[in-house]
Scaffold this active site. Sequence first.
Site, PDB file in Angstrom:
ATOM      1  N   SER A 175      -6.078  -6.208   3.610  1.00 44.46           N
ATOM      2  CA  SER A 175      -5.043  -5.424   2.938  1.00 44.46           C
ATOM      3  C   SER A 175      -4.783  -6.017   1.564  1.00 44.46           C
ATOM      4  O   SER A 175      -4.710  -7.236   1.414  1.00 44.46           O
ATOM      5  CB  SER A 175      -3.754  -5.438   3.769  1.00 44.46           C
ATOM      6  OG  SER A 175      -2.772  -4.631   3.169  1.00 44.46           O
ATOM      7  N   CYS A 176      -4.669  -5.139   0.556  1.00 41.82           N
ATOM      8  CA  CYS A 176      -4.392  -5.574  -0.807  1.00 41.82           C
ATOM      9  C   CYS A 176      -3.141  -4.866  -1.316  1.00 41.82           C
ATOM     10  O   CYS A 176      -2.680  -3.902  -0.695  1.00 41.82           O
ATOM     11  CB  CYS A 176      -5.585  -5.283  -1.721  1.00 41.82           C
ATOM     12  SG  CYS A 176      -5.918  -3.524  -1.988  1.00 41.82           S
ATOM     13  N   PRO A 177      -2.562  -5.310  -2.430  1.00 39.40           N
ATOM     14  CA  PRO A 177      -1.289  -4.732  -2.886  1.00 39.40           C
ATOM     15  C   PRO A 177      -1.299  -3.230  -3.076  1.00 39.40           C
ATOM     16  O   PRO A 177      -0.333  -2.565  -2.742  1.00 39.40           O
ATOM     17  CB  PRO A 177      -1.025  -5.472  -4.201  1.00 39.40           C
ATOM     18  CG  PRO A 177      -1.660  -6.802  -3.993  1.00 39.40           C
ATOM     19  CD  PRO A 177      -2.906  -6.512  -3.203  1.00 39.40           C
ATOM     20  N   GLY A 227      -3.762  -1.207  -1.814  1.00 36.75           N
ATOM     21  CA  GLY A 227      -4.354  -0.568  -0.637  1.00 36.75           C
ATOM     22  C   GLY A 227      -5.471   0.385  -0.965  1.00 36.75           C
ATOM     23  O   GLY A 227      -5.720   1.340  -0.226  1.00 36.75           O
ATOM     24  N   THR A 229      -9.082  -3.629  -0.343  1.00 41.87           N
ATOM     25  CA  THR A 229      -8.943  -3.562   1.111  1.00 41.87           C
ATOM     26  C   THR A 229     -10.271  -3.237   1.774  1.00 41.87           C
ATOM     27  O   THR A 229     -10.685  -3.902   2.741  1.00 41.87           O
ATOM     28  CB  THR A 229      -7.898  -2.486   1.483  1.00 41.87           C
ATOM     29  OG1 THR A 229      -6.630  -2.863   0.946  1.00 41.87           O
ATOM     30  CG2 THR A 229      -7.790  -2.332   2.987  1.00 41.87           C
TER      31      THR A 229
END
Length: 504
Positions: free
Chosen positions: A8-10, A12, A16
Amino acid sequence: MKIVAVTSCPTGIAHTYMAAESLEQSAAAAGHEIHVETQGSAGADPLPQETIDAADVVVFAADVEVRERQRFAGKPTLEIPVKRAISHGPQVIEEAVARAAEAPAPVPAGAPAGAPGPSMATKVTAEGGTLTRVRQWVMTGVSYMIPFVAAGGLLIAIGFMVSGNAREVTSFPLPDVVDGIDWTSRFQIGALLFQLGVAAFAFLLPALGGFIAFAIADRPGIVPGFVGGALAGTVGAGFLGALAAGFIGGFTARWVSRWKVPKALRGIMPVVVIPLVATLVTGLLIVVVLGPPLSAVVEGLGDWLNGLSGANLFLLGALLGAMMAFDLGGPINKVAYTFATTQLGAAAAGGSDTNLKVMAAVMAAGMVPPLAMALASTVLRPALFSHPERENGKTAWVLGASFISEGAIPFAAVDPLRVIASSIVGASLTGGLVMVFGSTLRAPHGGIWVTPLIGGPLLYLVAIAAGTLVSAVLVIALKSARRGNAEIVAEEDAAASGVATARA
């Protein structure tokens, strides 16, 4: 080993899924079984609980809080930044195996029997300094805001295309559409699409403020944040006002929720007291205190943008382009992108074409790094790149064309100085040229796939091609300057080929 992972990344979007792919490929190459749950902007497809229970180790490749983390309770866990999973997949798998060997995983007691239900997630981790938390709060708001921008911008752009009369369609009121649309009239269909887009854009500032407050105070922050964001638009405070509303609403709601009240009043706190007090405080501060100065700042920024021309216009585009290439999807990149998306909102509210030029410059510049690396590694000088880089180059063509700057990350991970430096030069050139050429864009994403929605598409593509070529030539020149580079690459390829033959 049986491994489960969550990525998950900031925002998304790209990181991700790139992290998931890297982990899957690395685990397969090492002979391990892995199942990855991606918690992106499109939501999550939760792993079955029986898969989690059978796992030897869990990998959290996430820059944000993992949703439903309790499902993995009791398992040996490796937590890493999402970019590390992208750049160093094999090492991450080795570390996960070592972690499993250090602490054998018991089956978690009392784990839920089924998959978790859907829930809203913030982009906030439990750890991190103040600046990190502030960035994560803002990115939560931005990630929930972008779908409104995307839907609104695309509908407005398509409405202009369908109507054939961009000037008059903006003054065609929604009541006239409701009273009886003529489905044989392109103009009226275009007007309907335009009005739908305007309606989506109306949620831009409330969503930004609401979900920043949500990231700070959880659900109690949503009401004051949304109301404050809407008021920011009403008083002309714009994007800055929505940011302020999110923080004021979030911290006020969190403060009120911590009040010590009698047990009999606890039930009405989240329903009545928290939204009432937090909304009252947020609304008064936005309208009475912060509204006038922020409105003046926003108006001044608009006047400055509209007054730019010639060299100044080029410099703005070049600066935005450099920001897009500086960290390839990181915080600096997101600042430039967020600024561009807010200009779409300003344009929808009656702004000028300069607002739309900003979005065009940012998207074009963001496409350059992956396209340049793809061009250099697969067409111009493949011998300067290792076999994995050449394979990544094939993927980078699609990622770059789709405006996913992260497609250049595998190259930057191996050779950050040369790749990022050359990417900045080419992206700056593209951003500046787009601004000077006067290309406009109402869509906040899409890459070349939204070319029909671009004003001045031919020159827009010329600017992208120019920046891509400059970056590709520059990275080749910088890599060629390294002593014995070609021989090193040849040895690496021969070693990789030998390993592949042995495995076969």
